[in-house]
Design a protein around this motif. Structure first.
Motif, mmCIF file in Angstrom:
data_model
loop_
_atom_site.group_PDB
_atom_site.id
_atom_site.type_symbol
_atom_site.label_atom_id
_atom_site.label_comp_id
_atom_site.label_asym_id
_atom_site.label_seq_id
_atom_site.Cartn_x
_atom_site.Cartn_y
_atom_site.Cartn_z
ATOM 1 N N ASP A 267 11.490 -61.048 16.833
ATOM 2 C CA ASP A 267 11.319 -61.376 15.417
ATOM 3 C C ASP A 267 11.553 -60.179 14.499
ATOM 4 O O ASP A 267 12.259 -60.280 13.510
ATOM 5 C CB ASP A 267 9.928 -61.969 15.191
ATOM 6 N N ALA A 268 10.972 -59.045 14.834
ATOM 7 C CA ALA A 268 11.127 -57.859 13.984
ATOM 8 C C ALA A 268 12.591 -57.421 13.932
ATOM 9 O O ALA A 268 13.102 -57.041 12.868
ATOM 10 C CB ALA A 268 10.244 -56.728 14.495
ATOM 11 N N ARG B 127 14.543 -59.861 11.646
ATOM 12 C CA ARG B 127 14.238 -59.604 10.241
ATOM 13 C C ARG B 127 14.921 -58.336 9.742
ATOM 14 O O ARG B 127 15.461 -58.288 8.641
ATOM 15 C CB ARG B 127 12.737 -59.528 10.019
ATOM 16 N N GLY C 252 15.260 -58.880 6.039
ATOM 17 C CA GLY C 252 14.046 -59.552 5.586
ATOM 18 C C GLY C 252 12.889 -58.969 6.196
ATOM 19 O O GLY C 252 11.802 -59.011 6.184
#
Length: 66
Positions: free
Chosen positions: A57-58, A61, A66
């Motif tokens: 996820d990191a 992003r 984001g």
């Protein structure tokens, strides 16, 4: 493919796993086909996908700004 553990324990775990999968991969029940071999194969594949989503996820992003 075979299952490890007592059917009662597997069912109890599935209840929790399904709630996590519903949150991380809301369309997992329709996007991942059911297996004719083992009833839990779809859960396993969804869990592997969800794990990748959570672990990456990191990175996603960061790359998407984001």
């Amino acid at each position: 493919m075979s299952n490890r553990g007592d059917q009662k324990d597997i069912l109890a775990s599935a209840q929790v796993v399904e709630q996590i999968l519903d949150r991380v991969l809301p369309r997992w029940r329709t996007e991942i086909p059911e297996s004719r071999v083992n009833r839990w194969c779809r859960h396993r594949e969804a869990a592997q996908r969800a794990e990748a989503v959570l672990e990456r996820d990191a990175e996603v992003r960061a790359r998407l700004g984001g």
